[in-house]
Design an enzyme around this catalytic site. Structure first.
Site, PDB file in Angstrom:
ATOM      1  N   LYS A 128      21.305  58.866  59.401  1.00 42.13           N
ATOM      2  CA  LYS A 128      21.146  57.694  60.274  1.00 42.13           C
ATOM      3  C   LYS A 128      21.264  58.184  61.707  1.00 42.13           C
ATOM      4  CE  LYS A 128      20.652  53.166  59.921  1.00 42.13           C
ATOM      5  NZ  LYS A 128      19.967  52.354  58.905  1.00 42.13           N
ATOM      6  N   ASP A 168      15.488  50.568  62.514  1.00 40.10           N
ATOM      7  CA  ASP A 168      16.663  49.771  62.128  1.00 40.10           C
ATOM      8  C   ASP A 168      16.765  48.721  63.228  1.00 40.10           C
ATOM      9  OD1 ASP A 168      19.074  49.645  60.180  1.00 40.10           O
ATOM     10  OD2 ASP A 168      20.068  49.588  62.113  1.00 40.10           O
ATOM     11  N   GLY A 239      20.774  36.030  60.548  1.00 38.80           N
ATOM     12  CA  GLY A 239      19.844  36.965  61.170  1.00 38.80           C
ATOM     13  C   GLY A 239      18.506  36.276  61.414  1.00 38.80           C
ATOM     14  N   GLY A 241      15.750  38.654  62.322  1.00 36.69           N
ATOM     15  CA  GLY A 241      14.941  39.843  62.593  1.00 36.69           C
ATOM     16  C   GLY A 241      14.052  40.156  61.409  1.00 36.69           C
ATOM     17  N   ALA A 244      15.778  39.380  57.811  1.00 35.03           N
ATOM     18  CA  ALA A 244      16.053  37.952  57.581  1.00 35.03           C
ATOM     19  C   ALA A 244      14.750  37.159  57.415  1.00 35.03           C
ATOM     20  CB  ALA A 244      16.852  37.399  58.759  1.00 35.03           C
TER      21      ALA A 244
HETATM   22  P1  NDP Z   1      16.413  43.323  63.786  1.00 32.02           P
HETATM   23  O1  NDP Z   1      16.719  44.015  65.046  1.00 32.02           O
HETATM   24  O2  NDP Z   1      14.990  43.046  63.443  1.00 32.02           O
HETATM   25  O3  NDP Z   1      17.225  41.930  63.713  1.00 32.02           O
HETATM   26  C1  NDP Z   1      18.618  41.873  63.819  1.00 32.02           C
HETATM   27  C2  NDP Z   1      19.026  40.418  63.818  1.00 32.02           C
HETATM   28  O4  NDP Z   1      20.437  40.340  63.686  1.00 32.02           O
HETATM   29  C3  NDP Z   1      18.660  39.705  65.119  1.00 32.02           C
HETATM   30  O5  NDP Z   1      18.343  38.367  64.820  1.00 32.02           O
HETATM   31  C4  NDP Z   1      19.958  39.777  65.925  1.00 32.02           C
HETATM   32  O6  NDP Z   1      20.132  38.742  66.856  1.00 32.02           O
HETATM   33  C5  NDP Z   1      20.968  39.598  64.797  1.00 32.02           C
HETATM   34  N1  NDP Z   1      22.259  40.135  65.188  1.00 32.02           N
HETATM   35  C6  NDP Z   1      22.532  41.356  65.692  1.00 32.02           C
HETATM   36  N2  NDP Z   1      23.851  41.462  65.968  1.00 32.02           N
HETATM   37  C7  NDP Z   1      24.402  40.270  65.618  1.00 32.02           C
HETATM   38  C8  NDP Z   1      25.723  39.754  65.655  1.00 32.02           C
HETATM   39  N3  NDP Z   1      26.743  40.493  66.099  1.00 32.02           N
HETATM   40  N4  NDP Z   1      25.922  38.475  65.206  1.00 32.02           N
HETATM   41  C9  NDP Z   1      24.884  37.738  64.751  1.00 32.02           C
HETATM   42  N5  NDP Z   1      23.610  38.173  64.705  1.00 32.02           N
HETATM   43  C10 NDP Z   1      23.378  39.423  65.129  1.00 32.02           C
HETATM   44  O7  NDP Z   1      17.109  44.193  62.630  1.00 32.02           O
HETATM   45  P2  NDP Z   1      16.751  44.273  61.084  1.00 32.02           P
HETATM   46  O8  NDP Z   1      16.397  42.938  60.579  1.00 32.02           O
HETATM   47  O9  NDP Z   1      15.844  45.423  60.883  1.00 32.02           O
HETATM   48  O10 NDP Z   1      18.174  44.719  60.489  1.00 32.02           O
HETATM   49  C11 NDP Z   1      19.181  43.778  60.130  1.00 32.02           C
HETATM   50  C12 NDP Z   1      20.183  44.452  59.211  1.00 32.02           C
HETATM   51  O11 NDP Z   1      19.508  44.953  58.035  1.00 32.02           O
HETATM   52  C13 NDP Z   1      20.936  45.636  59.795  1.00 32.02           C
HETATM   53  O12 NDP Z   1      22.226  45.681  59.241  1.00 32.02           O
HETATM   54  C14 NDP Z   1      20.123  46.826  59.283  1.00 32.02           C
HETATM   55  O13 NDP Z   1      20.894  48.003  59.252  1.00 32.02           O
HETATM   56  C15 NDP Z   1      19.795  46.327  57.892  1.00 32.02           C
HETATM   57  N6  NDP Z   1      18.668  46.989  57.249  1.00 32.02           N
HETATM   58  C16 NDP Z   1      17.438  46.997  57.854  1.00 32.02           C
HETATM   59  C17 NDP Z   1      16.379  47.606  57.198  1.00 32.02           C
HETATM   60  C18 NDP Z   1      14.994  47.548  57.735  1.00 32.02           C
HETATM   61  O14 NDP Z   1      14.077  47.981  57.021  1.00 32.02           O
HETATM   62  N7  NDP Z   1      14.754  47.013  58.932  1.00 32.02           N
HETATM   63  C19 NDP Z   1      16.570  48.324  55.917  1.00 32.02           C
HETATM   64  C20 NDP Z   1      17.883  48.135  55.322  1.00 32.02           C
HETATM   65  C21 NDP Z   1      18.889  47.518  56.003  1.00 32.02           C
HETATM   66  P3  NDP Z   1      19.933  38.989  68.446  1.00 32.02           P
HETATM   67  O15 NDP Z   1      18.426  39.056  68.625  1.00 32.02           O
HETATM   68  O16 NDP Z   1      20.574  37.810  69.081  1.00 32.02           O
HETATM   69  O17 NDP Z   1      20.613  40.306  68.758  1.00 32.02           O
END
Ligand code: NDP
Length: 450
Positions: A128, A168, A239, A241, A244
């Site tokens: 990572k 990520d 989430g 992103g 989600a």
């Molecule tokens: P994104 O950057 O696309 O989205 C992250 C989301 O989480 C945003 O909506 C962000 O909101 C929100 N967020 C971040 N910090 C916080 C917080 N402290 N409290 C509440 N909401 C928060 O990331 P991903 O969707 O790619 O990743 C999300 C999770 O999934 C992570 O844990 C990542 O490690 C995991 N993951 C991702 C993979 C992938 O393929 N993308 C694979 C496996 C796991 P804001 O915009 O307000 O910051």
């Protein structure tokens, strides 16, 4: 003085060395509880000190990213790559750009990634990386300049058969494109050194959707095993992103009622259930908006509730898909009081150890991210194999492969997740995932000697 158990001895060794790395110690502690009994029962594992070796990264790379922004000002960020374990294949795991990134967070993610990758059955080690750079509110040009400077340092440590990063948090298709371009220019090589690439330059169909879709395929496997369905169940998602939004979309396609999304600033609530049209709009627009959820509320797709989290909402299923430690013990209690029956992690370690313990105590379905969100890295593995063969498979073939990988991870969890207390129906997915992954990794390490 009583003799220390192996668990205490190994954990206190790690604690003594890394006492300020709380996220890393939290992740290791959770896994050790399940794997130390398996280790104790295997003389080869003990002779080769497998648990201690599996817990520590093979290599940690740190670099300073000094770069000139588009206004001609010098900015300085920190960069890391944690190459945790390569016994099963090239190091593989995403890059995160976020101000909360530090060595402890990346070590926990790299450690978890090794177990996740082992569960997929594909030949990938675990790693990572990332930076404390915050891309929020920055211009496209600044993001490109930062990505190029970051890659100028990282490029000497990675390669298609050595270490293959992906995206990520805050590292999506745009950032991967800029990172890849810089790698290609510096190395004069077009190779599968990153995954999550654009379809025009070696990317794979279904990679963008894979983590969220895979989570719902895993949920479907759980429901099938319990004789139920996703259809008609009320689901809360945190989430907004990549993970989600795709999880929510696939859940709605399967007939589930998804009533929430959230971000670090608040909650979007729609008690009638978000529509697939609303979710597709969010998927198309979230990368360019500061707060996609407030914008969805402006478009009458739900109600925006600032500073709220979704865990007080009545639901059957909760899918935490935002970030680590977002679901605390009191949130777990609230979910249980309102009748929630299943919690499947889309994010990495979103539930604290205390929250997990509550779910395990009352024996609801609790699935750790290393099993339920493994779809993303599984598709990355398929992207690597397409790159190695210089071909591109079609979307429906890849979607079927993703489905079958998620089903096989589910089966691996069932095989190892039986309860010790004679309860033949209950599946401890956490224990199942930890042990199944550990055996594969440990056997690979034993076979390769010290
Ligand atoms: P994104 O950057 O696309 O989205 C992250 C989301 O989480 C945003 O909506 C962000 O909101 C929100 N967020 C971040 N910090 C916080 C917080 N402290 N409290 C509440 N909401 C928060 O990331 P991903 O969707 O790619 O990743 C999300 C999770 O999934 C992570 O844990 C990542 O490690 C995991 N993951 C991702 C993979 C992938 O393929 N993308 C694979 C496996 C796991 P804001 O915009 O307000 O910051």
């Amino acid at each position: 003085m009583a003799q220390k158990s192996n668990f205490e001895e190994i954990f206190s060794f790690l604690h003594g060395k890394f006492s300020n790395e709380t996220e890393y110690l939290q992740a290791v502690h959770e896994v050790l509880e399940d794997i130390v009994p398996v280790y104790n029962a295997n003389e080869q594992y003990k002779a080769l000190d497998i648990v201690r070796r599996i817990s520590m990264p093979e290599r940690v790379i740190y670099f300073t990213v000094s770069w000139m922004n588009s206004e001609g000002r010098i900015e300085i960020n920190q960069g890391w790559r944690v190459q945790h374990n390569s016994a099963m294949g090239p190091y593989k795991g995403g890059l995160r750009f976020h101000p909360t990134v530090n060595l402890s967070v990346l070590k926990f993610l790299a450690f978890e990634q090794c177990f996740k990758n082992a569960l997929t059955g594909l030949p990938m080690g675990g790693g990572k990386g990332g930076s404390d750079f915050n891309p929020k509110g920055r211009t496209d040009r600044d993001i490109m300049l930062f990505c190029q400077a970051f890659m100028r340092e990282l490029q000497r440590h990675i390669g298609a058969n050595t270490d293959v990063p992906a995206g990520d948090i805050n590292v999506g298709a745009r950032e991967i494109g800029y990172l890849y371009g810089e790698y290609r220019r510096l190395n004069n090589k077009f190779e599968g050194v990153l995954t999550g690439k654009g379809l025009e330059f070696g990317g794979s169909y279904v990679r963008t959707e894979a983590t969220g879709f895979g989570l719902i395929y895993f949920l479907e496997a759980v429901c099938k095993h319990r004789g139920s369905k996703i259809e008609g169940q009320t689901i809360v998602v945190s989430g907004a992103g990549n993970v989600a939004l795709h999880a929510a979309l696939k859940a709605v396609e399967k007939g589930g009622k998804v009533i929430s999304l959230s971000n670090s600033r608040g909650l979007l609530l729609n008690e009638d259930g978000l529509t697939d049209t609303a979710l597709k709009w969010a998927i198309d627009n979230h990368a360019n908006r500061n707060n996609i959820l407030a914008d969805m509320a402006d478009e009458d797709m739900g109600k925006w509730l600032p500073d709220k989290k979704p865990w007080h909402l009545k639901c059957d299923i909760a899918l935490p898909c935002a970030t680590q430690n977002e679901l605390l013990e009191e949130d777990a209690n609230t979910l249980l009081d309102s009748g929630c029956q299943m919690v499947l992690e889309g994010a990495n370690m979103p539930c604290t150890n205390e929250a997990q313990a509550r779910f395990l105590d009352v024996k609801i379905v609790y699935v750790p991210g290393k099993a339920s969100n493994a779809g993303g890295v599984a598709l990355s593995g398929l992207e690597m194999s397409q790159n190695a063969m210089f071909n591109q498979r079609d979307a429906s073939t890849l979607d079927e492969q993703l489905y079958s990988i998620m089903e096989s991870i589910h089966q691996r969890c069932l095989d190892e997740g039986k309860a010790n207390d004679g309860d033949t129906k209950y599946v401890n997915y956490l224990k199942g995932a930890n042990i199944a992954a550990f055996r594969r990794l440990a056997d690979a390490m034993v076979a390769q000697g010290v």
